[in-house]
Write an enzyme that holds these catalytic residues in place. Structure first.
Site, short mmCIF file in Angstrom:
data_model
loop_
_atom_site.label_atom_id
_atom_site.label_comp_id
_atom_site.label_asym_id
_atom_site.label_seq_id
_atom_site.Cartn_x
_atom_site.Cartn_y
_atom_site.Cartn_z
N HIS A 13 0.86 -1.20 0.00
CA HIS A 13 0.00 0.00 0.00
C HIS A 13 0.88 1.24 0.00
O HIS A 13 1.52 1.55 1.01
CB HIS A 13 -0.90 0.02 1.24
CG HIS A 13 -1.74 1.28 1.37
ND1 HIS A 13 -3.06 1.26 1.71
CD2 HIS A 13 -1.44 2.59 1.20
CE1 HIS A 13 -3.54 2.49 1.74
NE2 HIS A 13 -2.57 3.33 1.44
N HIS A 15 1.44 5.47 -2.08
CA HIS A 15 0.99 6.52 -2.98
C HIS A 15 2.19 7.05 -3.75
O HIS A 15 3.12 7.59 -3.16
CB HIS A 15 0.35 7.66 -2.18
CG HIS A 15 -0.81 7.21 -1.35
ND1 HIS A 15 -2.11 7.32 -1.76
CD2 HIS A 15 -0.84 6.60 -0.14
CE1 HIS A 15 -2.91 6.81 -0.83
NE2 HIS A 15 -2.17 6.36 0.17
N PHE A 16 2.15 6.90 -5.08
CA PHE A 16 3.23 7.43 -5.92
C PHE A 16 2.90 8.82 -6.45
O PHE A 16 3.81 9.53 -6.88
CB PHE A 16 3.47 6.51 -7.13
CG PHE A 16 4.37 5.33 -6.87
CD1 PHE A 16 5.41 5.39 -5.95
CD2 PHE A 16 4.19 4.14 -7.58
CE1 PHE A 16 6.25 4.31 -5.74
CE2 PHE A 16 5.03 3.05 -7.38
CZ PHE A 16 6.06 3.13 -6.46
N ARG A 17 1.60 9.16 -6.52
CA ARG A 17 1.16 10.38 -7.22
C ARG A 17 1.48 10.26 -8.72
O ARG A 17 1.63 9.16 -9.22
CB ARG A 17 1.78 11.65 -6.64
CG ARG A 17 1.71 11.76 -5.12
CD ARG A 17 0.31 11.89 -4.59
NE ARG A 17 0.35 12.22 -3.16
CZ ARG A 17 -0.47 11.73 -2.25
NH1 ARG A 17 -1.42 10.88 -2.59
NH2 ARG A 17 -0.37 12.10 -0.99
N ASN A 41 -5.64 7.12 -5.81
CA ASN A 41 -6.32 8.40 -5.48
C ASN A 41 -5.65 9.60 -6.15
O ASN A 41 -5.23 10.55 -5.51
CB ASN A 41 -6.42 8.60 -3.96
CG ASN A 41 -5.07 8.67 -3.24
OD1 ASN A 41 -4.10 8.05 -3.67
ND2 ASN A 41 -5.02 9.39 -2.13
N LYS A 98 -10.13 -0.43 -4.71
CA LYS A 98 -10.04 0.25 -3.42
C LYS A 98 -11.33 0.97 -3.06
O LYS A 98 -11.89 1.70 -3.87
CB LYS A 98 -8.91 1.27 -3.51
CG LYS A 98 -8.85 2.25 -2.38
CD LYS A 98 -7.91 1.81 -1.29
CE LYS A 98 -7.94 2.79 -0.13
NZ LYS A 98 -6.71 2.79 0.65
N HIS A 135 -10.15 1.51 2.98
CA HIS A 135 -9.79 2.54 3.97
C HIS A 135 -10.94 2.53 4.97
O HIS A 135 -12.01 3.06 4.70
CB HIS A 135 -9.64 3.91 3.30
CG HIS A 135 -9.23 4.99 4.26
ND1 HIS A 135 -8.03 5.65 4.17
CD2 HIS A 135 -9.84 5.49 5.37
CE1 HIS A 135 -7.92 6.51 5.18
NE2 HIS A 135 -9.02 6.43 5.91
N HIS A 173 -3.94 -0.19 6.51
CA HIS A 173 -3.32 0.67 7.53
C HIS A 173 -4.11 0.71 8.83
O HIS A 173 -4.58 1.75 9.25
CB HIS A 173 -3.03 2.08 6.99
CG HIS A 173 -4.13 2.72 6.17
ND1 HIS A 173 -5.44 2.79 6.60
CD2 HIS A 173 -4.11 3.31 4.96
CE1 HIS A 173 -6.16 3.41 5.69
NE2 HIS A 173 -5.37 3.73 4.68
N LEU A 218 -3.69 9.77 8.05
CA LEU A 218 -5.01 9.17 8.29
C LEU A 218 -4.94 7.69 7.98
O LEU A 218 -4.31 7.32 6.99
CB LEU A 218 -6.06 9.85 7.42
CG LEU A 218 -6.39 11.29 7.86
CD1 LEU A 218 -7.28 11.97 6.84
CD2 LEU A 218 -7.06 11.29 9.24
N ASP A 246 1.91 2.89 3.28
CA ASP A 246 1.09 4.09 3.10
C ASP A 246 1.95 5.33 2.88
O ASP A 246 1.53 6.44 3.17
CB ASP A 246 0.14 4.29 4.29
CG ASP A 246 -1.04 5.20 3.92
OD1 ASP A 246 -1.25 5.45 2.73
OD2 ASP A 246 -1.73 5.66 4.85
N HIS A 250 3.77 14.68 0.48
CA HIS A 250 3.11 16.00 0.46
C HIS A 250 4.21 17.04 0.56
O HIS A 250 5.12 16.89 1.38
CB HIS A 250 2.15 16.16 1.65
CG HIS A 250 0.94 15.29 1.58
ND1 HIS A 250 -0.21 15.67 0.93
CD2 HIS A 250 0.70 14.05 2.06
CE1 HIS A 250 -1.12 14.69 1.03
NE2 HIS A 250 -0.58 13.69 1.71
N ALA A 262 -2.74 15.27 5.35
CA ALA A 262 -2.46 14.00 6.02
C ALA A 262 -1.58 13.13 5.15
O ALA A 262 -1.86 12.95 3.97
CB ALA A 262 -3.77 13.27 6.30
#
Ligand code: NCD
Ligand code: ZN
Length: 343
Positions: A13, A15-17, A41, A98, A135, A173, A218, A246, A250, A262
């Site tokens: 799990h 996030h690469f963006r 996302n 997801k 989530h 998570h 989160l 996770d 940012h 978050a």
């Protein structure tokens, strides 16, 4: 022990963006993980096979040369997802979809309101063997933020799991003893991922002595009794719990502000941080199962064949990571000492 060799791990799990940021996030993860489950996302989210494969190509283009890192793609369930979207997408390259309850977290505005309306989709996923990643937090404004995960279990997760007993679900998570105990008591079709920050920290690390925006993620950090329960279950070696960082980048200015984002960007020290936890718990022998074996076993994918060695040798996480666009990211654990490094 001053060295440990394990099967090469995967991150189940993160996030690469997208865009330029992939040149930062993809190499950071390919550094130590063979595969990663890539969260969908984006804005707009990844909703079907075509969007997932196009995103996969952008990720592969950012991979370091010579690396055989493999992104595993995920569909984002919305109120418009169809059974055909699921049937066309499912495969070893897109093993999961997801569920974000609307408003639960970063870029979840497109997500599902009225989770029960997705039951026909869960039925199809169960039939075709696509995993459901959740989530797990209720999002109504009245619910106390520290109760959101616990209430999600009784209001949504338990009903979904009992209605679709064959559907493989990853409760992502997890942050509470309630979640850990629910997963332990459930059938083998339910498992959970645990992040480094929820094993290393509790809500004091967020709020005592001043607000620490870089520890804000989160689901939010909980009290130390919950942290302790998560540490207990990973130390137990239960195959129902596996690695999912996770990791979520940012920019510094979006976290150090009056209304901060978050997410903890842990990719630079992900495996090293988990190793530190298992070392603290005196159970380094359980690291390989958690990091490298239980994830692929649950997903029904082959275990990796390469190995990776960590040695006990302290290093300090940088204070900041500079991005090509002039922004910077403060990595998780910035300025702190990690005791293990990859050889
Ligand atoms: C994630 C993000 O930034 O995309 N943030 C976080 O706090 N974990 C979203 C998520 O996984 O909730
Ligand atoms: Zn996430």
């Amino acid at each position: 022990m001053s060295k440990i060799t394990i099967t090469k791990p995967d991150d189940w799990h993160l996030h690469f963006r997208d865009g330029e940021l992939l040149n930062e996030t993809v190499p950071a993860t390919a550094r130590c993980f063979q595969r990663a489950i890539v969260m969908p996302n984006l804005v707009p989210p990844v909703r079907n096979r075509a969007e997932a494969l196009a995103y996969k190509q952008r990720i592969l283009a950012a991979k370091p040369s010579g690396s055989d890192f493999e992104p595993l793609m995920v569909l984002y369930l919305t109120n418009d997802t169809t059974a055909d979207d699921i049937r066309q997408a499912v495969g070893d390259d897109i093993p999961a979809a997801k569920l974000y309850p609307a408003g639960a977290t970063t870029n979840s505005d497109a997500a599902v309101s009225g989770i029960e309306s997705l039951y026909p989709i869960f039925e199809t996923m169960s039939e075709v063997g696509m995993l459901l990643l959740i989530h797990g937090e209720v999002t109504d404004a009245e619910t106390d933020i520290f109760d959101r995960e616990r209430l999600f279990i009784e209001q949504h997760l338990a009903p979904i799991h009992s209605r679709f007993p064959e559907l493989k679900i990853v409760f992502e998570h997890i942050t509470t003893a309630d979640a850990a105990d629910f997963v332990l008591a459930a059938t083998p079709s339910l498992a959970a991922t645990i992040t480094p920050q929820h094993l290393l920290l509790n809500r004091n690390d967020l709020l005592v002595g001043g607000i620490k925006p870089h520890n804000y993620c989160l689901p939010v950090l909980k009290r130390s009794t919950h942290q302790q329960r998560l540490r207990d279950v990973v130390a137990s070696g239960s195959p129902k719990f596996f690695l999912g960082t996770d990791s979520a980048p940012h920019a510094k200015h979006t976290k150090e502000t009056a209304c901060g984002c978050a997410g903890c960007y842990s990719a630079w020290g992900a495996l090293e941080l988990y190793t530190q936890v298992f070392d603290d718990l005196n159970c380094l022998d359980k690291l390989e199962g958690f990091a490298s074996l239980y994830g692929p076993d649950f997903y029904g994918l082959p275990r990796n064949t390469e190995q990776l060695t960590l040695k006990r040798e302290p290093w300090v996480m940088p204070q900041e990571i500079q991005l090509a666009n002039g922004d910077s990211i403060v990595p998780f654990f910035a300025g702190q000492t990690l005791n293990w490094q990859i050889t």
